[in-house]
Each structure stands twice: as C-alpha cells, then as structure tokens.
Design an enzyme around this catalytic site. Structure first.
Site, short mmCIF file in Angstrom:
data_model
loop_
_atom_site.label_atom_id
_atom_site.label_comp_id
_atom_site.label_asym_id
_atom_site.label_seq_id
_atom_site.Cartn_x
_atom_site.Cartn_y
_atom_site.Cartn_z
N ASP A 195 0.85 -1.19 0.00
CA ASP A 195 0.00 0.00 0.00
C ASP A 195 0.88 1.24 0.00
O ASP A 195 1.99 1.22 0.54
CB ASP A 195 -0.89 0.02 1.24
CG ASP A 195 -2.00 -1.02 1.18
OD1 ASP A 195 -2.50 -1.29 0.07
OD2 ASP A 195 -2.38 -1.56 2.24
N TYR A 214 3.48 -8.95 9.07
CA TYR A 214 3.37 -7.50 9.18
C TYR A 214 3.34 -7.07 10.63
O TYR A 214 2.91 -7.83 11.50
CB TYR A 214 2.05 -7.01 8.56
CG TYR A 214 1.91 -7.22 7.09
CD1 TYR A 214 2.30 -6.23 6.19
CD2 TYR A 214 1.34 -8.38 6.58
CE1 TYR A 214 2.15 -6.41 4.82
CE2 TYR A 214 1.18 -8.57 5.22
CZ TYR A 214 1.59 -7.58 4.34
OH TYR A 214 1.44 -7.75 2.99
#
Length: 189
Positions: free
Chosen positions: A16, A44
């Site tokens: 992103d 993550y």
C-alpha cells in the site's frame, strides 16, 4: 532498479502507498519465476487506531466513524474471531479490478461499489502493545490478506503498516546492493 540493472524488473506483490517494508523484486530471467514468490505468506506489524474507522482503512482516508476503544478483554475476543480462516471484504481503496477498473480509482471518483469478500488465513494475530486506543499488532497471514480489512474488522484503521517477511525472506536482510541468485532464492522456498 530497472535503470540500475538494465534488465526487465518486476515485483512479487505490492505494498500500500502508506506502507513500508519488504518488497521482493525480480530482475532479468528471474521475472519468469514470479509465480514461485507471489503466493508466499507474509508477516506485518501494524499500529491500529481502534477509536475510528476511515474510508480507506488507513490514515489517508476520511474518518467515517468515531467510537470508544474496546477494553482489552473485548479486543482479545475480536482478535480470536480473526485467527484462522477468515472471510473479509476487500477494501474499496485496493488495486483489485471491478468491471475492468481498479477499485481505488472508482473510490476516488466517488463510485460506490459492493466489494467482494476474500478468504484468507491468519495464522498469528498478536498484540505487542495496547494503549491510548491504539494496538500494535504482529500478524502472519496468507498471501492476498488485506491488513486494512483486519483493522476495519476490529473497528479501526491502520495508522502504520510494515511488511517484515515474505516467506523465508526478511526485511532485516534486505539490501538494495544485494542480489540473491535465482537458484539460491528458490532453494529457500
């Protein structure tokens, strides 16, 4: 990278725009091996603001809902429901194509689209810290999992997002000067 190597270069999965961390690049003949790397599990760390949802699930969107952060016990219940096989809506600000056009382009134009659901596997979803309405989470997920969708399911949005691992490759070993030969990379899979 393409300018530096002079070879065709591609990536094995996007990040992103607000995210940081590991991105696998394939160069030259290695671009033909993309299918070996695209579907790898990922890890993550994200900071989730549990007091507000945004239109994009990240800090770039407009706040669409504000509320009190959940108590720790309630947060743990929500996390428990998200571990294992889950089905979550794909964020409207994603690059998924809807009717031949990227969803984020439709969203930016104000076109309201019902986003499809995506099945994912979340093998680990752990709280690192929780204070002042924000939770730092450590996640291990299958390829194609939208961390913004996880944050939204918790009632919040991602403030930060950092990819630490893709399969056996870690951000701590990333070096723009280092190239891993294809045979060595494949041997790690």
């Amino acid at each position: 990278m393409r300018r530096r190597t002079g070879a065709r270069t591609g990536h094995a999965g996007t990040l992103d725009p607000f995210a940081t961390g590991l991105l696998l690049l394939l160069s030259g003949r290695a671009t033909k091996l993309a299918s070996c790397f695209v579907g790898l599990d990922k890890r993550y760390v994200t900071d989730v603001d549990l007091t507000a949802r945004t239109s994009t699930g990240d800090p770039e969107g407009a706040v669409v809902e504000e509320h009190d952060a959940p108590a720790e016990a309630e947060l743990e219940q929500k996390l428990a429901r998200l571990r294992g096989e889950v089905e979550l809506p794909i964020p409207a600000a994603s690059a998924v194509k809807i009717g031949g056009e990227r969803a984020y382009k439709l969203a930016r134009r104000g076109v309201d689209v019902e986003m499809p659901m995506r099945r994912s596997h979340i093998s680990a979803l752990d709280v690192i810290t929780y204070r002042d309405g924000a939770a730092r989470l450590d996640l291990r997920v299958s390829s194609g999992t939208y961390i913004r969708a996880v944050a939204d399911a918790l009632g919040g949005h991602c403030r930060t997002l950092r990819r630490l691992e893709i399969g056996p490759f870690g951000v701590d070993e990333a070096d723009p000067e280092r190239f891993i030969p294809p045979d060595e990379a494949l041997a790690r899979l």
